[in-house]
Scaffold this motif. Structure first.
Motif, PDB file in Angstrom:
ATOM      1  N   ALA A  20       0.836  -1.206   0.000  1.00 17.78           N
ATOM      2  CA  ALA A  20       0.000   0.000   0.000  1.00 17.78           C
ATOM      3  C   ALA A  20       0.874   1.260   0.000  1.00 17.78           C
ATOM      4  CB  ALA A  20      -0.938  -0.011   1.208  1.00 17.78           C
ATOM      5  N   ARG A  21       1.943   1.236   0.761  1.00 16.29           N
ATOM      6  CA  ARG A  21       2.864   2.387   0.769  1.00 16.29           C
ATOM      7  C   ARG A  21       3.476   2.600  -0.621  1.00 16.29           C
ATOM      8  NH1 ARG A  21       4.488   0.007   5.695  1.00 16.29           N
ATOM      9  NH2 ARG A  21       3.770   1.218   7.461  1.00 16.29           N
ATOM     10  N   ARG A  22       3.886   1.502  -1.268  1.00 16.53           N
ATOM     11  CA  ARG A  22       4.458   1.612  -2.615  1.00 16.53           C
ATOM     12  C   ARG A  22       3.474   2.238  -3.596  1.00 16.53           C
ATOM     13  NH1 ARG A  22       6.571  -3.383  -1.209  1.00 16.53           N
ATOM     14  NH2 ARG A  22       4.996  -4.539  -2.382  1.00 16.53           N
ATOM     15  N   ARG A  23       2.197   2.057  -3.347  1.00 20.17           N
ATOM     16  CA  ARG A  23       1.163   2.657  -4.202  1.00 20.17           C
ATOM     17  C   ARG A  23       0.721   4.021  -3.682  1.00 20.17           C
ATOM     18  NH1 ARG A  23      -2.674  -1.190  -7.436  1.00 20.17           N
ATOM     19  NH2 ARG A  23      -1.363  -3.024  -7.699  1.00 20.17           N
ATOM     20  N   ARG A  24       1.483   4.543  -2.754  1.00 22.79           N
ATOM     21  CA  ARG A  24       1.257   5.869  -2.176  1.00 22.79           C
ATOM     22  C   ARG A  24      -0.070   5.999  -1.423  1.00 22.79           C
ATOM     23  NH1 ARG A  24       4.400   6.833  -6.694  1.00 22.79           N
ATOM     24  NH2 ARG A  24       6.206   8.142  -6.325  1.00 22.79           N
ATOM     25  N   CYS A  25      -0.518   4.899  -0.835  1.00 22.49           N
ATOM     26  CA  CYS A  25      -1.713   4.945   0.007  1.00 22.49           C
ATOM     27  C   CYS A  25      -1.323   5.486   1.378  1.00 22.49           C
ATOM     28  CB  CYS A  25      -2.327   3.553   0.147  1.00 22.49           C
ATOM     29  SG  CYS A  25      -3.055   2.936  -1.382  1.00 22.49           S
ATOM     30  N   HIS A  26      -2.225   6.228   1.966  1.00 30.76           N
ATOM     31  CA  HIS A  26      -1.976   6.835   3.276  1.00 30.76           C
ATOM     32  C   HIS A  26      -2.482   5.978   4.421  1.00 30.76           C
ATOM     33  CE1 HIS A  26      -0.667  10.439   1.286  1.00 30.76           C
ATOM     34  NE2 HIS A  26      -1.821  10.543   0.648  1.00 30.76           N
ATOM     35  N   ALA A  27      -3.353   4.990   4.117  1.00 34.57           N
ATOM     36  CA  ALA A  27      -3.928   4.157   5.168  1.00 34.57           C
ATOM     37  C   ALA A  27      -4.310   2.799   4.599  1.00 34.57           C
ATOM     38  CB  ALA A  27      -5.163   4.832   5.765  1.00 34.57           C
ATOM     39  N   LEU A  28      -4.401   1.828   5.517  1.00 32.75           N
ATOM     40  CA  LEU A  28      -4.908   0.507   5.187  1.00 32.75           C
ATOM     41  C   LEU A  28      -6.106   0.257   6.085  1.00 32.75           C
ATOM     42  CD1 LEU A  28      -4.501  -2.052   3.469  1.00 32.75           C
ATOM     43  CD2 LEU A  28      -3.012  -2.925   5.278  1.00 32.75           C
ATOM     44  N   ARG A  29      -7.208  -0.129   5.478  1.00 28.70           N
ATOM     45  CA  ARG A  29      -8.475  -0.338   6.190  1.00 28.70           C
ATOM     46  C   ARG A  29      -8.846  -1.811   6.085  1.00 28.70           C
ATOM     47  NH1 ARG A  29     -12.500   3.599   3.845  1.00 28.70           N
ATOM     48  NH2 ARG A  29     -11.381   4.996   5.231  1.00 28.70           N
ATOM     49  N   LEU A  30      -9.585  -2.302   7.083  1.00 26.02           N
ATOM     50  CA  LEU A  30     -10.041  -3.687   7.069  1.00 26.02           C
ATOM     51  C   LEU A  30     -11.308  -3.819   7.900  1.00 26.02           C
ATOM     52  CD1 LEU A  30      -9.277  -5.199  10.047  1.00 26.02           C
ATOM     53  CD2 LEU A  30      -7.007  -4.679   9.167  1.00 26.02           C
ATOM     54  N   GLU A  31     -11.996  -4.916   7.675  1.00 30.13           N
ATOM     55  CA  GLU A  31     -13.147  -5.271   8.488  1.00 30.13           C
ATOM     56  C   GLU A  31     -12.872  -6.634   9.100  1.00 30.13           C
ATOM     57  OE1 GLU A  31     -13.956  -2.461   5.485  1.00 30.13           O
ATOM     58  OE2 GLU A  31     -13.635  -4.581   5.040  1.00 30.13           O
ATOM     59  N   VAL A  32     -13.373  -6.836  10.313  1.00 32.94           N
ATOM     60  CA  VAL A  32     -13.162  -8.098  11.016  1.00 32.94           C
ATOM     61  C   VAL A  32     -14.417  -8.419  11.821  1.00 32.94           C
ATOM     62  CG1 VAL A  32     -12.033  -6.957  12.989  1.00 32.94           C
ATOM     63  CG2 VAL A  32     -11.582  -9.379  12.550  1.00 32.94           C
ATOM     64  N   ARG A  33     -14.763  -9.689  11.888  1.00 35.42           N
ATOM     65  CA  ARG A  33     -15.917 -10.119  12.684  1.00 35.42           C
ATOM     66  C   ARG A  33     -15.668  -9.772  14.150  1.00 35.42           C
ATOM     67  NH1 ARG A  33     -19.375 -13.887  10.020  1.00 35.42           N
ATOM     68  NH2 ARG A  33     -20.233 -14.365  12.070  1.00 35.42           N
ATOM     69  N   THR A  34     -16.707  -9.355  14.847  1.00 36.52           N
ATOM     70  CA  THR A  34     -16.555  -8.994  16.259  1.00 36.52           C
ATOM     71  C   THR A  34     -16.168 -10.193  17.113  1.00 36.52           C
ATOM     72  OG1 THR A  34     -18.934  -9.289  16.620  1.00 36.52           O
ATOM     73  CG2 THR A  34     -18.170  -7.044  16.144  1.00 36.52           C
ATOM     74  N   ASP A  35     -16.443 -11.403  16.648  1.00 36.94           N
ATOM     75  CA  ASP A  35     -16.112 -12.598  17.422  1.00 36.94           C
ATOM     76  C   ASP A  35     -14.768 -13.222  17.028  1.00 36.94           C
ATOM     77  OD1 ASP A  35     -16.893 -13.601  14.953  1.00 36.94           O
ATOM     78  OD2 ASP A  35     -18.420 -14.970  15.757  1.00 36.94           O
ATOM     79  N   ASN A  36     -14.034 -12.593  16.137  1.00 35.99           N
ATOM     80  CA  ASN A  36     -12.728 -13.107  15.719  1.00 35.99           C
ATOM     81  C   ASN A  36     -11.645 -12.463  16.588  1.00 35.99           C
ATOM     82  OD1 ASN A  36     -10.416 -14.022  14.463  1.00 35.99           O
ATOM     83  ND2 ASN A  36     -11.172 -13.638  12.388  1.00 35.99           N
TER      84      ASN A  36
END
Length: 163
Positions: A111-127
């Protein structure tokens, strides 16, 4: 049964190597997807499409150059400076051995190499294991996702600024 299923689990000290997935990884990717997730799965056709896509990156973690340990899928949206870690999975015998950490760090580097400023994700609340991993790596919870998953499960959205 694949011949790789007969291989012993990697030792805790085995170096984890992360690389871009190739077409030859497709069977392992699909098998891990089916074994790991009960719903919200990527299909074989989706993985195949993502392997050749400019807007997706499929990463593979292995030990000893052969033993498939896990995968991460990262999406990049044109015009956005936020990349999305769409999926992270590791084989049960590889958990707790740095596979998840290595994959997330490789996703961040991409993501940094592609000049992204952040990485976002979703995760199950029970994981809880994944939540611990993401929080240990500096991800911050910023939104509750009611009924987010295909089976009605709730989720959390996390994000990390990439400096």
């Amino acid at each position: 049964m694949c011949s790789s299923d007969l291989m012993p689990p990697p030792p805790a000290t085995a170096a984890v190597r992360v690389r871009r997935a190739e077409l030859s990884d497709l069977d392992d990717l699909v098998a891990l997807e089916l074994a790991t997730f009960a719903s919200d799965r990527l299909s074989r056709a989706q993985y195949r499409r993502h392997l050749d896509s400019d807007s997706a990156l499929v990463l593979v973690a292995s030990a000893n150059h052969r033993h498939f340990l896990g995968t991460a899928v990262v999406f990049f949206r044109k015009g956005s400076k936020v990349a999305r870690l769409y999926s992270l999975a590791s084989k049960p015998d590889a958990r707790g051995k740095g596979v998840g950490t290595s994959l997330v760090e490789a996703a961040e580097a991409a993501a940094r190499r592609r000049r992204c400023h952040a990485l976002r994700l979703e995760v199950r609340t029970d994981n809880l294991a994944a939540i611990r991993l993401y929080e240990r790596l500096g991800y911050r919870r910023n939104r509750f996702l009611d009924g987010y998953y295909e089976d009605g499960g709730n989720g959390w959205r996390y994000e990390k600024a990439l400096g």
